[in-house]
Design an enzyme around this catalytic site. Structure first.
Site, PDB file in Angstrom:
ATOM      1  N   SER A 257       0.783  -1.241   0.000  1.00  0.00           N
ATOM      2  CA  SER A 257       0.000   0.000   0.000  1.00  0.00           C
ATOM      3  C   SER A 257       0.816   1.294   0.000  1.00  0.00           C
ATOM      4  CB  SER A 257      -0.958   0.014   1.191  1.00  0.00           C
ATOM      5  OG  SER A 257      -0.255   0.037   2.409  1.00  0.00           O
ATOM      6  N   LYS A 302      -5.759   4.408   8.488  1.00  0.00           N
ATOM      7  CA  LYS A 302      -4.667   5.202   7.920  1.00  0.00           C
ATOM      8  C   LYS A 302      -4.974   6.697   7.945  1.00  0.00           C
ATOM      9  CE  LYS A 302      -2.777   1.477   5.157  1.00  0.00           C
ATOM     10  NZ  LYS A 302      -2.319   1.001   3.843  1.00  0.00           N
TER      11      LYS A 302
END
EC number: 3.4.21.53
Length: 364
Positions: A257, A302
């Site tokens: 990611s 996140k």
């Protein structure tokens, strides 16, 4: 004993019993929480995250932070009390254990898979950034992994360069499977390869590997239901040779990611001026060799981690936008991106202060 006292005692004992049961009874859940966030333009562990040699680099400022998620380990067994606490905690997320560790995957297997994905994301980030700068990159198809106990074990090895299959030139990883499955199980497939050791030596000496070998592998039947395919037990991938050295120094991180943020950091260091204009930008997203940004897991964790570190803007994969926008942390602007070009365009607006027309995420 008075009835009221007996009732209170019974209630207390029952509460204690329930609490004990809650602590002792394992539940099939795992927990996700915000993890560390690291500035790809800065240092981590005392050394620069991005190290480039053999090419002119330029000063940078501001932040282009990659973000992470903490998860409980595969062998950790959450109890009922922890699960309830996690459900109530705003910044944590409790999910079924199989969501993070499907098919009984062990901690070791998960770590290995994450390490491989992280390594591949770094390679794709380099390629995407250099393509954006029109810097040529050599690419070829390789054996990425060999399945234990498969026909290819001991015949083909990770890192072998696949030149052709049955005399047909291989141009993309998908070509390998197409050519193998033209056969019936039990038939032979002939691979022309450059052995991994030869390829590594050639790269070290800055030359083109020329020594090839022909390897014959007898196919086996797939485990598919219905009609069986011919397989040899490998997965094909892509490797690259870069015209200068780009090292990404970041330990204890896994998964794909961070690809987008690595690509932007590399681009920033290789171009004059500042991509961020001194702003604090964080983000996430996989990236492929052509610069396409893909979705990731744990987006809510996140964005919280980025906000807590001071991020003002968060570059968000388009496919994650609706989910992220359902609970956007206060003070954080979610910017939708599909490609590295989208991200560069958004950063241009951010550093100029002209943010009214930024493609912002909205709840779906």
């Amino acid at each position: 004993m008075p009835r009221r006292t007996a009732t209170m005692l019974a209630s207390t004992l029952m509460l204690i019993a329930l609490l004990c049961a809650g602590v002792l009874i394992p539940v099939p859940y795992a927990e996700m929480s915000p993890g560390p966030t690291v500035n790809t333009l800065g240092e981590h562990g005392g050394e620069p995250v991005l190290q480039i040699a053999g090419r002119k680099t330029y000063p940078t400022d501001g932040n282009l932070n990659m973000t992470t998620v903490r998860v409980t380990s595969a062998d950790y067994r959450m109890n009922l009390v922890e699960a309830v606490y996690g459900w109530l905690a705003h910044d944590n997320k409790v999910v079924p254990h199989d969501t993070l560790y499907p098919d009984g995957k062990t901690e070791e297997q998960s770590t290995q898979e994450n390490a491989e994905e992280f390594s591949q994301s770094q390679e794709s980030a380099k390629v995407a950034a250099l393509k954006e700068l029109d810097v040529p990159v050599q690419s070829w198809v390789i054996v990425s992994t060999v399945v234990k106990g498969s026909p290819a074990e001991g015949r083909l090895h990770a890192g072998d360069v696949i030149k052709d299959v049955d005399g047909t030139t291989v141009k993309a990883p998908s070509d390998v499977a197409k050519l193998v499955t033209k056969h019936k199980p039990g038939e032979d497939v002939v691979f022309t390869i450059v052995p991994a050791k030869e390829q590594a030596a050639a790269e070290k000496d800055n030359r083109t590997a020329t020594r090839t070998k022909k390897i014959t592998v007898t196919t086996a039947a797939s485990d598919d239901t219905g009609e069986k395919r011919a397989i040899v037990g490998i997965s094909a991938g892509t490797d690259h040779t870069f015209p200068f050295t780009i090292d990404i120094k970041l330990a204890d991180v896994g998964g794909p990611s961070a690809g987008l943020m690595f690509a932007l950091g590399i681009y920033d260091k290789l171009t004059p001026g500042s991509l961020t204009g001194g702003k604090f930008v964080a983000g996430t997203g996989t990236i492929d060799d052509d610069g396409k940004v893909g979705p990731i897991g744990g987006i809510e964790m996140k964005t919280v981690g980025a906000r807590d570190k001071g991020a003002q803007y968060f570059l968000t994969p388009a496919d994650n936008c609706a989910s992220a926008a359902e609970d956007t942390p206060s003070g954080l602007t979610l910017v939708k991106v599909n490609t590295i070009d989208d991200a560069l365009g958004a950063l241009k607006d951010i550093r100029s202060g002209d943010t009214a027309d930024l493609p912002k995420c909205t709840a779906g």
